[in-house]
Motif scaffolding. Structure first.
Motif, PDB file in Angstrom:
ATOM      1  N   SER A  41       0.841  -1.202   0.000  1.00 14.28           N
ATOM      2  CA  SER A  41       0.000   0.000   0.000  1.00 14.28           C
ATOM      3  C   SER A  41       0.872   1.245   0.000  1.00 14.28           C
ATOM      4  CB  SER A  41      -0.905   0.013   1.236  1.00 14.28           C
ATOM      5  OG  SER A  41      -0.154   0.321   2.392  1.00 14.28           O
ATOM      6  N   GLU A  42       0.247   2.406  -0.287  1.00 16.63           N
ATOM      7  CA  GLU A  42       0.982   3.670  -0.263  1.00 16.63           C
ATOM      8  C   GLU A  42       1.580   3.934   1.110  1.00 16.63           C
ATOM      9  OE1 GLU A  42       0.300   8.496  -0.888  1.00 16.63           O
ATOM     10  OE2 GLU A  42      -1.411   7.129  -0.937  1.00 16.63           O
ATOM     11  N   THR A  56      -6.620   8.772   7.023  1.00 14.39           N
ATOM     12  CA  THR A  56      -7.746   7.882   6.842  1.00 14.39           C
ATOM     13  C   THR A  56      -7.621   7.058   5.564  1.00 14.39           C
ATOM     14  OG1 THR A  56      -9.142   9.479   7.963  1.00 14.39           O
ATOM     15  CG2 THR A  56     -10.254   7.753   6.735  1.00 14.39           C
ATOM     16  N   GLY A  57      -7.556   5.747   5.711  1.00 17.30           N
ATOM     17  CA  GLY A  57      -7.576   4.854   4.566  1.00 17.30           C
ATOM     18  C   GLY A  57      -6.259   4.702   3.840  1.00 17.30           C
ATOM     19  N   VAL A  58      -5.177   5.309   4.320  1.00 16.16           N
ATOM     20  CA  VAL A  58      -3.924   5.273   3.574  1.00 16.16           C
ATOM     21  C   VAL A  58      -3.409   3.849   3.417  1.00 16.16           C
ATOM     22  CG1 VAL A  58      -2.411   5.631   5.581  1.00 16.16           C
ATOM     23  CG2 VAL A  58      -1.670   6.383   3.325  1.00 16.16           C
ATOM     24  N   THR A  61      -6.629   1.499   0.952  1.00 17.17           N
ATOM     25  CA  THR A  61      -7.092   1.706  -0.421  1.00 17.17           C
ATOM     26  C   THR A  61      -6.587   0.640  -1.380  1.00 17.17           C
ATOM     27  OG1 THR A  61      -7.247   4.080  -0.041  1.00 17.17           O
ATOM     28  CG2 THR A  61      -7.162   3.337  -2.332  1.00 17.17           C
ATOM     29  N   ARG A  62      -5.291   0.419  -1.399  1.00 16.20           N
ATOM     30  CA  ARG A  62      -4.724  -0.565  -2.331  1.00 16.20           C
ATOM     31  C   ARG A  62      -5.235  -1.970  -2.033  1.00 16.20           C
ATOM     32  NH1 ARG A  62      -4.019  -3.807  -5.412  1.00 16.20           N
ATOM     33  NH2 ARG A  62      -2.066  -4.699  -6.209  1.00 16.20           N
ATOM     34  N   ARG A  64      -8.128  -2.788  -0.732  1.00 12.78           N
ATOM     35  CA  ARG A  64      -9.514  -2.884  -1.174  1.00 12.78           C
ATOM     36  C   ARG A  64      -9.616  -2.994  -2.687  1.00 12.78           C
ATOM     37  NH1 ARG A  64     -12.544   1.361   3.008  1.00 12.78           N
ATOM     38  NH2 ARG A  64     -13.353  -0.299   4.394  1.00 12.78           N
ATOM     39  N   GLU A  65      -8.736  -2.311  -3.396  1.00 10.82           N
ATOM     40  CA  GLU A  65      -8.711  -2.442  -4.854  1.00 10.82           C
ATOM     41  C   GLU A  65      -8.406  -3.885  -5.251  1.00 10.82           C
ATOM     42  OE1 GLU A  65      -5.747   0.357  -5.937  1.00 10.82           O
ATOM     43  OE2 GLU A  65      -7.083   2.104  -5.872  1.00 10.82           O
ATOM     44  N   HIS A  77      -7.838  -5.897   8.418  1.00 10.10           N
ATOM     45  CA  HIS A  77      -7.375  -4.548   8.694  1.00 10.10           C
ATOM     46  C   HIS A  77      -7.273  -4.321  10.207  1.00 10.10           C
ATOM     47  CE1 HIS A  77      -8.568  -3.302   4.569  1.00 10.10           C
ATOM     48  NE2 HIS A  77      -9.713  -3.909   4.798  1.00 10.10           N
ATOM     49  N   ALA A  87     -17.531   1.018   2.028  1.00  7.39           N
ATOM     50  CA  ALA A  87     -16.833   0.837   0.760  1.00  7.39           C
ATOM     51  C   ALA A  87     -17.768   0.076  -0.172  1.00  7.39           C
ATOM     52  CB  ALA A  87     -15.539   0.059   0.972  1.00  7.39           C
TER      53      ALA A  87
END
Length: 330
Positions: A41-42, A56-58, A61-62, A64-65, A77, A87
């Motif tokens: 992830s980022e 939030t969500g950093v 996101t990846r 979940r994609e 998580h 989501a």
């Protein structure tokens, strides 16, 4: 041959430990092997502070994609890192029993946070923890810090920092070899992030019934109720998961206790709300929705959301939005 269940996970030691814990439990429930699928992830690749990255969500996101693209079947998580908004196409199918929700202060020699000398260097990148440290000892210096648990602890061992603040749950799940002194912070005076200590097991809302049922079997209703209250407060105040807002709810039997505190820049500049009530058992079990297939699996206890929204309203009535807005974040 039965296809393994694919569990997507960040590569960090803590994420892998958490995912492995859920994988073992799910194998017992599903009667199928579970394999870990590493995902970057980022938040894993950037060295910027979490507040600069957006907080939030950093980390989510990846992952979940990848879940939506069917690169894996489920995710694990740290619930405190998840945005409160739903989501689309995904559902948190289980929140297993919560671990220790407290923060701990780690030092070399066991000096308590309040007794550290002026100028002592404290490592944390969390605006909430920064505010709480300032209230415990206004004379210390705060230093932003990233990295895994071992690298953070090493900075204390090496003398670069005098103390760091970490989540007790992460230390426990890692089984870390801790040679530093620990000072746990009491949740009544030091409430932590919404969902801290809890895990969220997320999957697609159209996942097959057998796998969904196996994941649901990992859910702990008391944990689900408490963290739903906390996340509803966070959502109601419209604050991100890295805002200077401490929230803790606990459900023991049918008795719910909630503490929520919004922190400003200065010691004493805070707004606190306490709430307690008895919750009937029929409200503790999660309820599905009635407006389509997705919501039928959004197993959220409605009464918990109502309580959290009401507590958020009390915080806002007292001016909490002025304290947790980005312009006032420590």
């Amino acid at each position: 041959m039965t296809r393994p269940i694919r569990l997507g996970t960040r590569r960090s030691a803590l994420a892998t430990a958490q995912s492995s814990q859920i994988a073992r439990a799910l194998e017992q429930q599903a009667g199928r092997p579970v394999e870990l699928v590493p995902i970057v992830s980022e938040g894993d690749t950037s060295r910027a502070s979490l507040s600069q990255l957006g907080g939030t969500g950093v980390f989510a996101t990846r992952l979940r994609e990848a879940l939506l693209r069917d690169e894996c079947d489920l995710l694990v998580h740290s619930l405190k890192d998840l945005p409160t908004a739903d989501a689309p196409g995904l559902v948190i199918a289980a929140t297993p029993a919560r671990a220790d929700a407290r923060d701990v202060v780690l030092t070399r020699d066991g000096v308590r946070l309040g007794d550290l000398a002026p100028g002592a260097r404290i490592g944390t990148g969390s605006p909430r923890r920064i505010a709480q440290v300032r209230r415990a000892n206004a004379g210390v210096e705060l230093h932003d810090i990233r990295g895994n648990v071992d690298s953070r602890m090493q900075r204390v061992r090496d003398g670069e920092l005098d103390a760091i603040v970490l989540a007790a749950a992460g230390l426990s799940r890692l089984g870390a070899d801790i040679d530093l002194a620990l000072e746990p912070q009491d949740l009544s005076g030091w409430p932590t992030a919404a969902g801290q200590g809890a895990l969220a097991v997320e999957t697609r809302s159209d996942i097959d019934e057998d796998l969904f049922a196996a994941i649901r079997a990992l859910d702990d209703p008391a944990t689900r109720f408490a963290v739903t209250v906390e996340r509803a407060i966070l959502a109601g105040v419209e604050a991100g998961c890295h805002a200077p807002l401490g929230i803790h709810a606990v459900l023991r039997g049918e008795q719910l206790s909630v503490t929520a505190v919004a922190y400003g820049r200065e010691p004493g500049e805070e707004i606190a709300v306490e709430h307690a009530e008895a919750v009937a058992q029929e409200y503790i079990r999660p309820e599905g929705g009635s407006d389509g297939a997705d919501s039928a699996r959004r197993v959220v206890p409605r009464r918990a959301s109502e309580i959290g929204t009401a507590v958020a309203g009390r915080l806002l009535d007292r001016g909490a939005s002025d304290l947790v807005s980005p312009s006032t974040t420590p």
